[in-house]
Scaffold this active site. Structure first.
Site, mmCIF file in Angstrom:
data_model
loop_
_atom_site.group_PDB
_atom_site.id
_atom_site.type_symbol
_atom_site.label_atom_id
_atom_site.label_comp_id
_atom_site.label_asym_id
_atom_site.label_seq_id
_atom_site.Cartn_x
_atom_site.Cartn_y
_atom_site.Cartn_z
ATOM 1 N N TYR A 148 0.788 -1.204 0.028
ATOM 2 C CA TYR A 148 -0.192 -0.036 0.163
ATOM 3 C C TYR A 148 0.814 1.329 -0.231
ATOM 4 C CZ TYR A 148 -2.828 3.737 2.050
ATOM 5 O OH TYR A 148 -3.527 4.750 2.406
ATOM 6 N N LYS B 134 1.448 4.052 -2.808
ATOM 7 C CA LYS B 134 0.758 5.410 -2.432
ATOM 8 C C LYS B 134 2.319 6.387 -2.721
ATOM 9 C CE LYS B 134 -2.539 6.825 -0.896
ATOM 10 N NZ LYS B 134 -4.072 6.961 -1.535
HETATM 11 N N1 LIG Z 1 -8.408 5.766 6.075
HETATM 12 C C1 LIG Z 1 -7.197 6.189 6.461
HETATM 13 O O1 LIG Z 1 -6.945 6.182 7.648
HETATM 14 C C2 LIG Z 1 -6.351 6.891 5.293
HETATM 15 C C3 LIG Z 1 -6.874 6.762 3.906
HETATM 16 N N2 LIG Z 1 -5.856 7.535 3.113
HETATM 17 C C4 LIG Z 1 -6.152 7.592 1.686
HETATM 18 O O2 LIG Z 1 -7.609 8.238 1.566
HETATM 19 C C5 LIG Z 1 -8.226 7.722 0.313
HETATM 20 C C6 LIG Z 1 -9.710 7.070 0.733
HETATM 21 O O3 LIG Z 1 -9.464 6.196 1.711
HETATM 22 P P1 LIG Z 1 -10.785 5.605 2.449
HETATM 23 O O4 LIG Z 1 -11.939 6.245 2.205
HETATM 24 O O5 LIG Z 1 -10.619 5.340 3.728
HETATM 25 O O6 LIG Z 1 -10.992 4.169 1.592
HETATM 26 P P2 LIG Z 1 -12.193 3.491 1.141
HETATM 27 O O7 LIG Z 1 -11.847 2.236 0.821
HETATM 28 O O8 LIG Z 1 -13.557 3.604 1.929
HETATM 29 O O9 LIG Z 1 -12.606 4.240 -0.232
HETATM 30 C C7 LIG Z 1 -11.992 4.139 -1.322
HETATM 31 C C8 LIG Z 1 -12.877 3.997 -2.697
HETATM 32 O O10 LIG Z 1 -11.948 3.704 -3.814
HETATM 33 C C9 LIG Z 1 -12.808 2.918 -4.568
HETATM 34 N N3 LIG Z 1 -11.922 2.340 -5.653
HETATM 35 C C10 LIG Z 1 -11.184 1.143 -5.262
HETATM 36 N N4 LIG Z 1 -10.657 0.714 -6.563
HETATM 37 C C11 LIG Z 1 -11.228 1.621 -7.447
HETATM 38 C C12 LIG Z 1 -11.049 1.367 -8.867
HETATM 39 N N5 LIG Z 1 -10.023 0.592 -9.422
HETATM 40 N N6 LIG Z 1 -11.615 2.162 -9.555
HETATM 41 C C13 LIG Z 1 -12.493 3.206 -8.733
HETATM 42 N N7 LIG Z 1 -13.045 3.261 -7.789
HETATM 43 C C14 LIG Z 1 -12.042 2.311 -6.909
HETATM 44 C C15 LIG Z 1 -13.565 1.847 -3.884
HETATM 45 O O11 LIG Z 1 -14.542 1.175 -4.209
HETATM 46 C C16 LIG Z 1 -13.949 2.859 -2.487
HETATM 47 O O12 LIG Z 1 -15.304 3.186 -2.634
HETATM 48 C C17 LIG Z 1 -7.296 6.394 -0.116
HETATM 49 O O13 LIG Z 1 -6.533 7.034 -1.033
HETATM 50 C C18 LIG Z 1 -6.386 6.147 0.982
HETATM 51 O O14 LIG Z 1 -5.085 5.618 0.458
HETATM 52 C C19 LIG Z 1 -4.791 8.168 3.462
HETATM 53 C C20 LIG Z 1 -4.592 8.361 4.829
HETATM 54 C C21 LIG Z 1 -5.093 7.491 5.693
HETATM 55 C C1 LIG Z 2 -3.380 -2.747 17.131
HETATM 56 C C2 LIG Z 2 -4.852 -2.784 16.667
HETATM 57 C C3 LIG Z 2 -5.593 -4.008 16.179
HETATM 58 C C4 LIG Z 2 -5.405 -1.613 16.154
HETATM 59 C C5 LIG Z 2 -6.552 -1.508 15.423
HETATM 60 C C6 LIG Z 2 -6.731 0.024 14.721
HETATM 61 C C7 LIG Z 2 -6.047 -0.219 13.367
HETATM 62 C C8 LIG Z 2 -6.831 -1.030 12.459
HETATM 63 C C9 LIG Z 2 -5.883 1.089 12.928
HETATM 64 C C10 LIG Z 2 -4.699 2.130 13.973
HETATM 65 C C11 LIG Z 2 -4.000 2.919 13.067
HETATM 66 C C12 LIG Z 2 -4.698 3.025 11.804
HETATM 67 C C13 LIG Z 2 -4.045 3.343 10.548
HETATM 68 C C14 LIG Z 2 -4.419 2.856 9.240
HETATM 69 C C15 LIG Z 2 -5.342 1.794 8.849
HETATM 70 C C16 LIG Z 2 -6.188 1.445 10.417
HETATM 71 C C17 LIG Z 2 -5.290 1.439 11.695
HETATM 72 C C18 LIG Z 2 -4.080 0.534 11.368
HETATM 73 C C19 LIG Z 2 -3.698 3.392 7.857
HETATM 74 C C20 LIG Z 2 -2.687 2.250 7.711
HETATM 75 C C21 LIG Z 2 -4.817 3.413 6.800
HETATM 76 C C22 LIG Z 2 -4.058 3.867 5.463
HETATM 77 C C23 LIG Z 2 -2.920 5.083 5.686
HETATM 78 O O1 LIG Z 2 -2.808 5.656 4.672
HETATM 79 C C24 LIG Z 2 -2.246 5.190 7.068
HETATM 80 C C25 LIG Z 2 -3.269 4.648 8.282
HETATM 81 C C26 LIG Z 2 -2.217 4.801 9.209
HETATM 82 C C27 LIG Z 2 -3.010 4.525 10.629
#
Ligand SMILES: NC(=O)C1=CN([C@@H]2O[C@H](COP(=O)(O)OP(=O)(O)OC[C@H]3O[C@@H](n4cnc5c(N)ncnc54)[C@H](O)[C@@H]3O)[C@@H](O)[C@H]2O)C=CC1
Ligand SMILES: CC(C)=CCC[C@@H](C)[C@H]1CC[C@H]2C3=C(CC[C@]12C)[C@@]1(C)CCC(=O)C[C@@H]1CC3
Length: 345
Positions: free
Chosen positions: A144, A148
């Site tokens: 991942y 990214k």
């Molecule tokens: N959730 C987190 O803690 C973090 C997320 N991000 C980034 O934020 C963005 C959004 O993440 P979330 O909303 O958490 O994920 P999510 O999984 O809820 O949303 C991602 C969306 O992308 C769509 N998707 C995946 N592959 C696709 C494709 N080939 N064509 C069209 N659509 C596609 C999925 O259907 C989904 O609706 C991602 O780029 C992720 O890398 C960055 C930092 C932290």
């Molecule tokens: C130890 C344990 C079982 C914790 C449960 C929570 C975790 C699932 C989250 C804690 C920090 C989160 C995190 C992400 C995903 C969910 C956690 C691991 C990311 C890897 C999502 C995608 C990113 O770009 C970075 C995020 C960092 C923090």
């Protein structure tokens, strides 16, 4: 190259708009008077003012109708970070992002805002108040993160003031909030299986968790400030809650808020990391025979046991960013939004 869409028109596209962050972004854009095209492989809701275009972002023909007459594109699609499907990450995050850039150029789009991740600089060791000048991880901790990094480089390199195509990357960290499919559900599932009793390390490591509305605010500010004379062109920006918190205090607040016990017993970080690595290798070797999905992956252990918090000074200076929801309120609103995940529900 198509004719440029009239600058400042309020039509935008959100690629990945059916996802957690994407849907929150779409809702805010509608509030602000935008009309929105969502492009995604699935449709997860319906809203007035939103047109859905279903397709894979690797397919330029499928993308084209979603970008028609659009001046601004947000790209926040990605495979789920927990997956270990290297080919899927490479196809969607690298090849797919090239396709998105090309499709934007062909449609005359002027601005592209990428959702990157602060983890592009994370190698599994402590980061304290890290700025955007930290180098990309040389040994990214998983596929991942590896993809990214490439995705962010592609989008920032595509910024071209001469051609009138401007790009910026937002790097959030640990997004949480209502409808998050990851953090809270995984945490609750782990607690329900009796595996949330232990604190990895001494429990003092500080981490950024960012309420989803702050991430949305950072994206919209970036989009609205993205002009040829602005310092933000072609740059990455950390967007956090600007309130680093002890990882285990955050987990405990969410767990206790939902009626579960907080973790209490300490385990040495190196022991847990070593075990997670062994389990990951075993899962890899046995993959042709049986599918093992370990809860504690090396990535999760590293995230749970190290400091990783980032400065968002650059976003404050260049785009006037300030979090709109504090951590305490964000946690309360998140906990309240998951009645079905409460203990005993
Ligand atoms: N959730 C987190 O803690 C973090 C997320 N991000 C980034 O934020 C963005 C959004 O993440 P979330 O909303 O958490 O994920 P999510 O999984 O809820 O949303 C991602 C969306 O992308 C769509 N998707 C995946 N592959 C696709 C494709 N080939 N064509 C069209 N659509 C596609 C999925 O259907 C989904 O609706 C991602 O780029 C992720 O890398 C960055 C930092 C932290
Ligand atoms: C130890 C344990 C079982 C914790 C449960 C929570 C975790 C699932 C989250 C804690 C920090 C989160 C995190 C992400 C995903 C969910 C956690 C691991 C990311 C890897 C999502 C995608 C990113 O770009 C970075 C995020 C960092 C923090």
């Amino acid at each position: 190259m198509a004719t440029r869409v009239r600058p400042g028109n309020k039509r935008c596209a959100v690629i990945g708009g059916s996802g957690f962050l994407g849907r929150h972004l779409v809702e805010k854009l509608l509030d602000k008077g935008y009309t929105v095209s969502v492009f995604d492989i699935r449709q997860s809701y319906e809203l007035p003012g939103v047109t859905f275009h279903l397709g894979d972002l690797c397919d330029p023909q499928a993308l084209a109708p979603a970008l028609r007459d659009v001046s601004l594109v947000f790209h926040c699609a990605s495979p789920a970070p927990g997956s270990d499907n290297r080919a899927l990450f490479e196809t969607v995050n690298i090849k797919g992002t090239r396709t998105v850039i090309q499709a934007c150029a062909e449609a005359g789009v002027q601005k592209l805002v990428l959702t990157s991740s602060a983890s592009v600089v994370f190698e599994g060791t402590d980061i304290k108040n890290g700025g955007e000048d930290l180098p990309y991880a040389k040994k990214p901790i998983d596929y991942y993160t590896e993809t990214k990094i490439e995705q962010e480089k592609l989008v920032l390199a595509a910024c071209d003031k001469e051609k009138g195509f401007l790009t910026v990357a937002i790097r959030p960290h640990g997004i949480f909030g209502p409808r998050d499919p990851q953090l809270v559900p995984i945490l609750v599932d782990t607690a329900r299986r009796g595996k949330m009793k232990f604190i990895i390390g001494d429990g003092t490591n500080l981490v950024d968790f960012t309420f989803v509305e702050n991430v949305v605010h950072g994206h919209i500010l970036a989009a609205e400030r993205l002009r040829a004379d602005s310092p933000i062109c072609g740059k990455p920006y950390h967007i956090t809650n600007d309130e680093p918190v002890r990882f285990w205090d955050f987990m405990s607040d969410v767990l206790v808020g939902l009626g579960y016990a907080a973790p209490r017993y300490h385990l040495p970080y190196t022991l847990v990391y070593g075990l997670a690595l062994l389990l990951w290798l075993l899962a890899l070797i046995l993959r042709p025979l049986v599918s093992i999905k370990p809860t504690f992956t090396p990535m999760r252990v590293a995230l749970a046991g190290t400091h990783h918090y980032y400065s968002c000074e650059r976003a404050k200076q260049d785009m006037g960013y300030k979090p709109v929801v504090g951590l305490k309120e964000g946690i309360a609103r998140t906990v309240q939004s998951y009645p079905h995940l409460r203990q005993g529900a």
